[in-house]
Design a protein around this motif. Structure first.
Motif, PDB file in Angstrom:
ATOM      1  N   VAL A   6       0.608  -1.162  -0.059  1.00  0.00           N
ATOM      2  CA  VAL A   6      -0.064  -0.038  -0.090  1.00  0.00           C
ATOM      3  C   VAL A   6       0.726   1.329   0.063  1.00  0.00           C
ATOM      4  N   ILE A   7       1.872   1.242   0.842  1.00  0.00           N
ATOM      5  CA  ILE A   7       2.834   2.487   0.916  1.00  0.00           C
ATOM      6  C   ILE A   7       3.527   2.681  -0.394  1.00  0.00           C
ATOM      7  N   VAL A   9       2.473   1.732  -3.593  1.00  0.00           N
ATOM      8  CA  VAL A   9       1.572   2.151  -4.270  1.00  0.00           C
ATOM      9  C   VAL A   9       1.175   3.809  -4.461  1.00  0.00           C
ATOM     10  N   LEU A  10       1.277   4.133  -2.904  1.00  0.00           N
ATOM     11  CA  LEU A  10       0.671   5.603  -2.618  1.00  0.00           C
ATOM     12  C   LEU A  10       2.161   6.648  -2.902  1.00  0.00           C
ATOM     13  N   LEU A  13       1.907   6.674  -6.902  1.00  0.00           N
ATOM     14  CA  LEU A  13       0.705   7.921  -7.342  1.00  0.00           C
ATOM     15  C   LEU A  13       1.130   9.219  -7.135  1.00  0.00           C
ATOM     16  N   LEU A  14       1.846   9.294  -5.647  1.00  0.00           N
ATOM     17  CA  LEU A  14       2.230  10.762  -5.390  1.00  0.00           C
ATOM     18  C   LEU A  14       3.308  11.291  -6.256  1.00  0.00           C
TER      19      LEU A  14
END
Length: 98
Positions: A6-7, A9-10, A13-14
């Motif tokens: 999750v981290i 992917v975030l 995206l960022l």
């Protein structure tokens, strides 16, 4: 493991969003001879127009228009008086009293 995914992917995206906010660099345009000449002529023209405008404002500040109008009015009244006198003299010369 799920937290790491999750981290990741975030962060990805960022990073993609941050890249889309970048301002593209604008390449400096190389000015040609004609462009430099026209820019110089435009600057001289604008300078001449500004100088003429300043001169007109200083003339308006002296109230020359008002002075010229007053001079015209006074001259017109004086000349009409003398024209009337001259008209009377000519009339009495042409038609003498009997």
């Amino acid at each position: 493991m799920n937290k790491l995914l999750v981290i990741t992917v975030l962060v990805a995206l960022l990073a993609l969003n941050a890249e889309s906010f970048r301002m593209p660099r604008q390449a400096e345009e190389e000015k040609g001879t004609f462009t430099r000449i026209t820019d110089t002529v435009k600057s001289y023209y604008n300078s001449a127009v500004d100088t003429a405008s300043e001169c007109l404002e200083s003339i308006r500040g002296m109230k020359l228009e008002e002075k010229a109008q007053n001079f015209y009015t006074e001259t017109k009244s004086i000349l009409s008086t003398y024209a009337g006198i001259f008209n009377d003299q000519v009339y009495h010369i042409v038609y003498p009293q009997q």
